[in-house]
Write an enzyme that holds these catalytic residues in place. Structure first.
Site, short mmCIF file in Angstrom:
data_model
loop_
_atom_site.label_atom_id
_atom_site.label_comp_id
_atom_site.label_asym_id
_atom_site.label_seq_id
_atom_site.Cartn_x
_atom_site.Cartn_y
_atom_site.Cartn_z
N ARG A 127 0.85 -1.20 0.00
CA ARG A 127 0.00 0.00 0.00
C ARG A 127 0.87 1.24 0.00
O ARG A 127 2.00 1.22 0.51
CB ARG A 127 -0.93 0.02 1.21
CG ARG A 127 -0.25 0.04 2.58
CD ARG A 127 0.06 1.40 3.12
NE ARG A 127 0.31 1.39 4.56
CZ ARG A 127 1.03 2.29 5.18
NH1 ARG A 127 1.65 3.24 4.51
NH2 ARG A 127 1.18 2.25 6.49
N ARG A 310 4.15 -7.05 12.69
CA ARG A 310 2.85 -6.72 13.27
C ARG A 310 2.02 -7.99 13.39
O ARG A 310 2.35 -9.01 12.80
CB ARG A 310 2.06 -5.75 12.37
CG ARG A 310 2.75 -4.43 12.13
CD ARG A 310 1.90 -3.48 11.28
NE ARG A 310 2.59 -2.20 11.13
CZ ARG A 310 2.08 -1.14 10.53
NH1 ARG A 310 0.87 -1.17 10.00
NH2 ARG A 310 2.76 -0.01 10.43
N GLU A 315 -1.76 -2.95 12.49
CA GLU A 315 -1.00 -2.28 13.54
C GLU A 315 -1.69 -2.42 14.90
O GLU A 315 -2.91 -2.31 14.99
CB GLU A 315 -0.88 -0.80 13.18
CG GLU A 315 0.15 -0.10 14.03
CD GLU A 315 0.47 1.28 13.47
OE1 GLU A 315 -0.41 1.88 12.86
OE2 GLU A 315 1.61 1.71 13.67
P1 ADP Z 1 -1.63 -0.14 6.96
O1 ADP Z 1 -1.16 -1.32 6.23
O2 ADP Z 1 -2.48 0.70 6.10
O3 ADP Z 1 -0.50 0.55 7.64
P2 ADP Z 1 -2.70 -1.86 9.04
O4 ADP Z 1 -1.40 -2.34 9.53
O5 ADP Z 1 -3.74 -1.53 10.07
O6 ADP Z 1 -2.60 -0.55 8.16
O7 ADP Z 1 -3.29 -2.94 8.05
C1 ADP Z 1 -4.49 -2.72 7.37
C2 ADP Z 1 -5.17 -4.02 6.99
O8 ADP Z 1 -4.43 -4.69 6.00
C3 ADP Z 1 -5.32 -4.99 8.17
O9 ADP Z 1 -6.57 -5.60 8.10
C4 ADP Z 1 -4.24 -6.00 7.88
O10 ADP Z 1 -4.55 -7.27 8.40
C5 ADP Z 1 -4.26 -6.04 6.37
N1 ADP Z 1 -3.00 -6.55 5.80
C6 ADP Z 1 -1.77 -6.02 5.90
N2 ADP Z 1 -0.86 -6.76 5.25
C7 ADP Z 1 -1.53 -7.82 4.71
C8 ADP Z 1 -1.17 -8.94 3.92
N3 ADP Z 1 0.09 -9.14 3.53
N4 ADP Z 1 -2.14 -9.81 3.58
C9 ADP Z 1 -3.43 -9.61 3.96
N5 ADP Z 1 -3.83 -8.57 4.68
C10 ADP Z 1 -2.90 -7.67 5.06
C1 CIR Z 2 1.89 6.41 17.76
O1 CIR Z 2 2.51 7.45 17.90
O2 CIR Z 2 2.21 5.34 18.28
C2 CIR Z 2 0.65 6.42 16.89
N1 CIR Z 2 0.35 7.78 16.59
C3 CIR Z 2 0.85 5.60 15.63
C4 CIR Z 2 2.18 5.76 14.99
C5 CIR Z 2 2.35 4.88 13.77
N2 CIR Z 2 1.86 5.49 12.61
C6 CIR Z 2 0.71 5.20 12.02
O3 CIR Z 2 -0.07 4.38 12.41
N3 CIR Z 2 0.49 5.85 10.90
#
Ligand code: ADP
Ligand code: CIR
Length: 358
Positions: A127, A310, A315
């Protein structure tokens, strides 16, 4: 709780905040009393204040960073604080330039599961975060401006062809059951994040928020969540090349419709300083039940390859069944292509070690 009330009071009174003992944020590390005094009446060109910039870190003492920007200009006017946080987190000094490149032609990026002869990688996702140059970030955007972002996003979506073609679903129109399913399947953002709530990013929720995706859900765009655009490519299995190339193509098309905020020094401007630069997180959900039992070894390999670990619901979530979300940690000062290489090399080593423990 008492500590939090104190923090809120001090913020209102523009008095240097008392950080809770437990807080380990970069905000606490760098916001000295002198800096606070220097910046406490500063506003960026969208009216965003120091108090807004640091509100999330103060309301959430477990923050690791603790700040969210209000606009591209925040990174200029609050530079005395933000530069220090950026340098610490990204190892990117004030004279450093960001580099952009989506060129992976020199990489072989063999499918992880083919390469290692097993179904180690459940799914692969890349992403990027992007925001428009001409409007404030989600923390400080107006209701009208947020609507305009959604309209512009939909204009870009209507130009997609072939595999990228899809439908936009306004968050407010999805049923609770539909949202639950999309979240469980890892397609949709979570709601009610306390870090985002306290920096103003969830005002007017769910208005003008939504998700676009193709029928296969291999290409998705989140609109007006933490960032105005989160452009996502994902699929089951371990083919990073396919996932990355799909994203590169989509990025190129959206770029023709939307003028994103990009600077030479910081690359793509994002709400949270952790995402600056590429705004890119390339991740796999990978099965490492044996290696993860040895936390020290797991973490040391991850660190060597600049990887973040993670849980599988994103996250701040936990792992389930020995499956982890492993992604590039670096975002700024290195190209999209280089960060995909970080992830590719690191995950290969993690799988090699997992195999050796069998
Ligand atoms: P971001 O990736 O936007 O930083 P998150 O860590 O919250 O935010 O992840 C967003 C969503 O994407 C979550 O539901 C997570 O489980 C999913 N996700 C992340 N990586 C993968 C992956 N490799 N395969 C499937 N789902 C994923
Ligand atoms: C923190 O400071 O822990 C939160 N504001 C999250 C930091 C990680 N960044 C994010 O999720 N975009």
């Amino acid at each position: 709780v008492n500590e939090l009330i104190e923090v809120e009071k001090s913020l209102k009174a523009e008095i240097y905040p008392v950080f809770p003992e437990s807080s380990k944020s970069l905000l606490k590390k760098y916001l000295t009393k002198e800096l606070f005094e220097q910046l406490k009446h500063v506003k960026d060109n969208t009216g965003y204040t120091l108090q807004q910039l640091i509100a999330s870190g103060l309301a959430n003492p477990d923050s690791s960073i603790g700040v969210y920007a209000g606009s591209t200009d925040s990174y200029k006017v609050f530079a005395p604080l933000l530069d220090k946080i950026i340098e610490d987190y990204h190892n990117h000094g004030i004279d450093a330039k960001h580099v952009q490149s989506w060129d992976i032609s020199a990489q072989n990026f063999e499918d992880f599961n083919t390469k290692h002869g097993g179904d180690f990688v459940v799914s692969t996702r890349v992403r990027i975060a992007r925001n428009l140059a001409k409007v404030p970030l989600g923390t400080n955007i107006s209701t009208e401006q947020r609507r305009e972002v959604e309209r512009l996003a939909n204009q870009a979506f209507s130009s997609f062809e072939g595999e990228l073609k899809g439908t936009y679903y306004a968050l407010g129109k999805l049923t609770a059951a539909e949202k639950k399913q999309l979240k469980e399947d890892h397609f949709l953002f979570k709601e009610g994040d306390r870090f985002l709530k306290s920096c103003g990013c969830e005002r007017d929720w769910p208005e003008s928020r939504g998700i676009f995706h193709n029928p296969q859900k291999t290409f998705l765009v989140w609109v007006n969540e933490e960032d105005q655009f989160r452009i996502i490519s994902m699929q089951n299995g371990g083919n990073l090349r396919e996932v990355f190339e799909r994203l590169a193509k989509a990025h190129e098309i959206i770029n023709q419709h939307a003028e994103f905020s990009i600077t030479d020094h910081l690359g793509a401007i994002t709400t949270c300083p952790t995402n600056l630069g590429t705004g890119m997180r390339a991740s796999v959900h990978v099965k490492l039940p044996l290696l993860s039992a040895d936390e020290k070894r797991f973490k040391s390999i991850a660190e060597k390859h600049h990887l973040d670990i993670r849980g599988i619901d994103g996250e701040h979530s936990e792992s389930k069944g020995g499956i982890f979300d492993v992604s590039n940690k670096r975002r700024l000062g290195h190209s999209e292509a280089q960060l995909a290489v970080d992830m590719y090399n690191g995950v290969n080593e993690l799988i090699e070690v997992e195999k050796s423990l069998r």
